[in-house]
Write a protein that holds these residues in place. Structure first.
Motif, mmCIF file in Angstrom:
data_model
loop_
_atom_site.group_PDB
_atom_site.id
_atom_site.type_symbol
_atom_site.label_atom_id
_atom_site.label_comp_id
_atom_site.label_asym_id
_atom_site.label_seq_id
_atom_site.Cartn_x
_atom_site.Cartn_y
_atom_site.Cartn_z
ATOM 1 N N UNK A 153 -0.555 11.650 5.888
ATOM 2 C CA UNK A 153 0.156 10.371 5.948
ATOM 3 C C UNK A 153 0.821 10.171 7.303
ATOM 4 N N UNK A 154 1.298 11.275 7.890
ATOM 5 C CA UNK A 154 2.011 11.168 9.160
ATOM 6 C C UNK A 154 1.091 11.031 10.367
ATOM 7 N N UNK B 30 6.874 3.171 5.111
ATOM 8 C CA UNK B 30 7.223 2.856 3.725
ATOM 9 C C UNK B 30 7.001 4.077 2.831
ATOM 10 N N UNK B 31 5.860 4.745 3.035
ATOM 11 C CA UNK B 31 5.580 5.920 2.203
ATOM 12 C C UNK B 31 6.715 6.926 2.343
ATOM 13 N N UNK C 221 13.979 -0.856 3.651
ATOM 14 C CA UNK C 221 14.176 -0.078 4.877
ATOM 15 C C UNK C 221 12.821 0.244 5.508
ATOM 16 N N UNK C 222 11.875 0.687 4.681
ATOM 17 C CA UNK C 222 10.541 0.990 5.185
ATOM 18 C C UNK C 222 9.893 -0.250 5.776
ATOM 19 N N UNK C 223 10.089 -1.373 5.109
ATOM 20 C CA UNK C 223 9.547 -2.635 5.605
ATOM 21 C C UNK C 223 10.103 -2.955 6.991
ATOM 22 N N UNK C 224 11.426 -2.832 7.136
ATOM 23 C CA UNK C 224 12.072 -3.164 8.407
ATOM 24 C C UNK C 224 11.604 -2.218 9.522
ATOM 25 N N UNK D 134 0.833 -1.199 0.000
ATOM 26 C CA UNK D 134 0.000 0.000 0.000
ATOM 27 C C UNK D 134 0.874 1.259 0.000
ATOM 28 N N UNK D 135 1.961 1.203 0.766
ATOM 29 C CA UNK D 135 2.851 2.362 0.870
ATOM 30 C C UNK D 135 3.455 2.726 -0.474
#
Lengths: 369, 274, 291
Positions: B97-98, B152-153, B196-199, B74-75
């Motif tokens: 988003x934040x 992720x975004x 990186x976003x995933x982690x 989705x991100x």
């Protein structure tokens, strides 16, 4: 297959990037699009590449409409100004990219791709660099990778956007010669965009000088330099002295300088004359009287800055350094200047616009020094 | 060796930093480390091997993994739309988003519950369709996805923005289709940012507490997460809580190292300053 | 020309339809996923009407929780502000051994679960903890009292300011400060006249995020608070107490308090966005931080 561009126009919201441009590019030709930024040269290149489209006009190759094809279908090799290498792929993978993305039936076999990449690496003198990433290469090496990548798809047309723009002066000159040789070997129709006139004149078979979305002149480098067709080309290419002329009876004069007889049967009252520094010669007794203000010695050539006695206009005269020594000229010396060739454009009486079609080449003083 | 530093304040700033960090971070960490080492491996395993603890760990890690994968998919879509397309309200959405970062977790927790509970805003329509979210593992996933959503975004967005259009044009002029350009050029270039976003999203979801406990229902063996179990164990005996804490902390450290490696890996392509 | 030169070739309707579809999908998703929770908080909070809203907010326990939340933030945020500046100064202006490790430790609280942060302090100061028995003998209460709330909040929000400043000060370099020194400025003059003006927006950005987190933290304070209403419950804890209460009135109260925190979140987002638009060049490019 001749590439025929006719009546191309492309307007952006604020200005026209291309204004009714027509051009024929012969097979195997090496053509330079020369102009300053905003002249439309890059837009023209992008239209050829299929990355931009004109609002009107057509582009055909051997009779086939090129505009109806998108970038992928055109068989055009494009080298970007900043190379646009894929930074996540190695040199080899970059070069092979265009082959690997082909549909399966048109894709060469794995070994064939490897072979071709090897050959291209050799051709661009980058053997042994195949495993590196673009970030690990110098500017000149990246440029050659970009070239190899564009050549790998065996294009019918090679396009280069400011190919030497991002390089050091040294590398630039070496690569220029190399590219010229490569072109002679491959015989591939090549169009490149540059703002560097030296580059264009040295490298190309033909040069198209562009200004404000129009082509001012197309011709061999020699023609562009020796017979500039428009005032813009006169001023843009090389150095030039500019004189504003008035008609008095049947003669064209600039202050006390006589440029000879009126050649337009009194149709025009004013004109501009352009004389290149090397088309001016020094004399001891006849010609225009001038005082030597500065000498700029640049190796084999000396650039002299002179002030004309009659008008105080500053002009530049190029002489061979040897002659300068021989004449023993000093700053402040009084001497005479003779013009050997002047390119003159009459100005329309009502608008003051230069009439390029009535251009004349004058020889105000027939006997050279 | 006589060597003066040009700028002042080295001793003061570093000394203060170390002292503060020592008291606030290192001392408490040492307490946990010592407590855990006092237990010994066999006791540690024994404390962790109860079915209820295992179920909680499975839910926390497994759920976080699924939520992080969801956030990657989705991100990427959201980042793509935000960067590539222009539409009214884009800036507002972009600022929104934040929200999961800014909204206190307890608030997010009760809000999500109010939406997805059987009598909630959406729950009353979803439950008759057989989709029960609140008080099930699905609710846990939802809360985890919510808190990890921005990562992720926000990692992908700047990379996508900085990506030169030249590169896509180059791919097109070499004969690549839009799909090939996406899968062979854009996606690989985004990969470090995506990972990186995933982690980051994974790390956040594993440790999440506030937003999850309200919607989870906290049914042991079914929708009870590991952090909640820690809270319950603290009230009984420290050892069990410390054992769970160590496992989760180790996981965090491993993830930290992975993220640092990812950043290095993405630096592999970066321009080398010479 | 490059900047304006994007495709005038008619984009096929399929492509355009895909764009619209993707935009719609994202807008719908974000509306349900992000906007709806926000709306729920305010609607539920106001369910009993404005009067009831004000009434619940004005309850003794609610007011006490607000006071406590403000107090905790008022201690934790300035301390972390000073720490952030000191750490960033040391990290960006000097070379020393173990710098990378120090950086890792500064970032550490972001990657620790809030519950574990609380656990760490319980192990330190709790009844069976390191200092617990000694503290008990001397009549000092830390766990289940305000000091522990402050401590865990400091722990949780420690990296925010430092993390904003380090990349920015790294990028800015130390030339200006060196110039100030050469021109004869004392250390503090240099700091207040050169360094601070250069980092003020990034500092504000960091403080903003630090404060939002300090006021909204739930997990860590929940572990150490002991949930003594009116004494050790911050606003997020008060929300939990009210939410788990048995009558509907409490339920509305939970959302009423929550809507105050949601307002704080919106305000934070607004100021943050404003700072990003206005001073993007003076705020470090940041990777998203944990909350």
């Amino acid at each position: 297959m001749t590439l025929l561009l006719s009546h191309l126009s492309r307007h952006f919201t604020d200005a026209a990037a291309l204004d009714d441009v027509s051009l024929a590019i012969a097979p195997g030709e090496f053509l330079a699009l020369l102009g300053s930024s905003g002249s439309g040269k890059t837009t023209l290149l992008r239209i050829l590449a299929g990355l931009d489209y004109p609002q009107s006009g057509s582009v055909t190759r051997g009779g086939h409409d090129l505009l109806s094809m998108n970038a992928r279908e055109r068989k055009v090799g494009l080298v970007f100004q900043h190379y646009a290498l894929f930074r996540h792929l190695t040199v080899t993978e970059n070069i092979a990219f265009g082959l690997r993305v082909r549909p399966r039936h048109a894709r060469p076999s794995r070994t064939e791709i490897t072979d071709r990449v090897e050959k291209l690496l050799k051709r661009v003198q980058l053997e042994g660099y195949g495993g590196r990433y673009p970030a690990q290469l110098s500017g000149g090496q990246r440029q050659r990778v970009a070239l190899a990548r564009a050549l790998a798809v065996e294009p019918d047309l090679l396009l280069l956007d400011e190919p030497f723009g991002a390089l050091d002066a040294q590398v630039r000159i070496a690569l220029r010669r190399w590219l010229r040789n490569l072109h002679e070997e491959l015989g591939l129709t090549t169009v490149f965009v540059t703002h560097d006139q030296e580059e264009a004149l040295e490298l190309a078979d033909r040069v198209a000088v562009m200004n404000r979305g129009r082509i001012e002149q197309v011709g061999s480098p020699e023609a562009i330099y020796q017979q500039p067709a428009t005032p813009f080309v006169c001023e843009f290419i090389g150095k030039v002295n500019k004189f504003e002329l008035q008609r008095e009876q049947d003669r064209m004069i600039c202050g006390a300088l006589d440029f000879g007889a009126d050649l337009w049967a009194k149709r025009y009252d004013r004109a501009v004359a352009y004389i290149r520094p090397e088309h001016l010669a020094l004399a001891t007794d006849t010609g225009w009287k001038a005082r030597l203000r500065h000498i700029y010695l640049a190796g084999s050539v000396a650039h002299l800055e002179l002030a004309l006695d009659t008008s105080e206009q500053l002009i530049e005269v190029d002489v061979a350094s040897e002659d300068l020594l021989r004449l023993g000229l000093q700053q402040g010396a009084e001497l005479y200047v003779q013009a050997r060739t002047a390119t003159v454009f009459p100005l329309a009486n009502d608008t003051g616009e230069a009439k390029s079609e009535d251009r004349r080449v004058l020889r105000p003083h027939q006997q050279p020094y | 060796m006589y060597r003066r530093r040009v700028l002042p304040g080295f001793g003061l700033s570093l000394g203060y930093t170390l002292a503060y960090l020592g008291l606030i971070v290192l001392l408490p960490l040492a307490a946990l480390a010592l407590k855990a080492s006092g237990l010994g491996l066999s006791q540690l395993l024994q404390l962790l091997s109860s079915p209820r603890t295992l179920a909680a760990l499975r839910l926390s890690f497994g759920g976080a993994l699924i939520a992080a994968v969801f956030n990657v998919l989705v991100g990427l879509l959201v980042a793509w739309v935000m960067v590539r397309y222009r539409f009214p309200g884009r800036r507002l959405l972009d600022a929104l988003i934040d929200l999961p970062f800014a909204l206190p977790t307890a608030v997010a927790g009760i809000a999500l519950t109010a939406i997805y509970a059987p009598n909630g805003w959406l729950g009353q329509w979803l439950v008759p369709l057989g989709i029960q979210i609140a008080y099930t593992p699905l609710g846990v996933l939802l809360a985890m996805a919510f808190v990890g959503f921005p990562f992720v975004v926000r990692t992908v967005q700047p990379v996508l923005e900085a990506m030169d259009r030249d590169v896509e044009e180059a791919a097109a002029s070499l004969g690549a289709t839009r799909l090939q350009t996406f899968t062979r050029v854009i996606l690989p270039m985004l990969m470090p940012a995506l990972l990186t976003g995933f982690a980051l999203a994974l790390a956040r979801a594993v440790g999440e507490y506030g937003s999850v406990i309200f919607i989870a229902g906290n049914i042991p063996m079914r929708s009870e997460i590991a952090p909640l179990l820690i809270v319950e164990k603290i009230e009984q005996e420290y050892a069990g809580a410390a054992a769970l804490g160590v496992v989760m902390l180790c996981f965090s450290f491993v993830l930290l190292i992975v993220i640092a490696q990812l950043q290095r890996w993405s630096g592999r392509w970066a321009e080398r300053s010479t | 020309m490059r900047t304006t030169a994007h495709v005038s070739r008619p984009v096929s309707w399929q492509r355009r339809a895909l764009h619209v579809l993707l935009i719609l999908a994202v807008v719908c998703f974000m509306s349900v996923f992000l906007l709806l929770p926000l709306a729920v908080v305010f609607v539920e909070g106001l369910r009993g009407g404005i009067a009831a809203f004000i009434d619940t907010i004005g309850q003794r326990e609610a007011l006490a929780s607000m006071r406590l939340t403000l107090l905790v933030a008022a201690i934790a945020v300035p301390l972390n502000l000073i720490f952030g500046v000191a750490a960033a100064w040391a990290m960006t202006r000097f070379q020393f051994r173990g710098k990378a490790l120090l950086g890792a430790f500064i970032d550490l609280p972001f990657s620790v679960s809030p519950v574990i942060s609380g656990l760490l302090y319980v192990l330190l100061f709790g009844a069976q903890g390191w200092f617990g028995p000694w503290l008990e003998q001397h009549g000092v209460r830390i766990i289940f009292a305000v000091p522990s709330l402050v401590l865990v909040t400091i722990f949780i929000t420690l990296p925010f300011v430092a993390r904003e400043l380090i990349p920015l000060m790294q990028a800015q370099g130390s030339e200006e400060e060196e110039a100030a020194r050469v021109l004869g400025a004392t250390g503090w003059q240099m700091f207040f006249r050169v360094t601070l003006p250069n980092i003020r927006w990034a500092l504000m950005y960091g403080v903003l995020l630090c404060n939002a987190r300090a006021m909204g933290e739930f997990g860590a304070v929940s572990v150490v608070s002991g949930h003594i209403r009116g004494l050790t419950t911050t606003m997020p804890l008060e929300i939990e107490m009210l939410y788990n209460g048995y009558n509907e009135y409490d339920h509305i109260g939970a959302f009423a308090v929550a809507s105050l925190l949601a307002l704080l979140a919106l305000l934070t987002l607004a100021v943050k966005t404003l700072l990003e638009w206005r001073y993007s060049d003076q705020i470090a490019p940041h990777t998203p931080g944990g909350h």
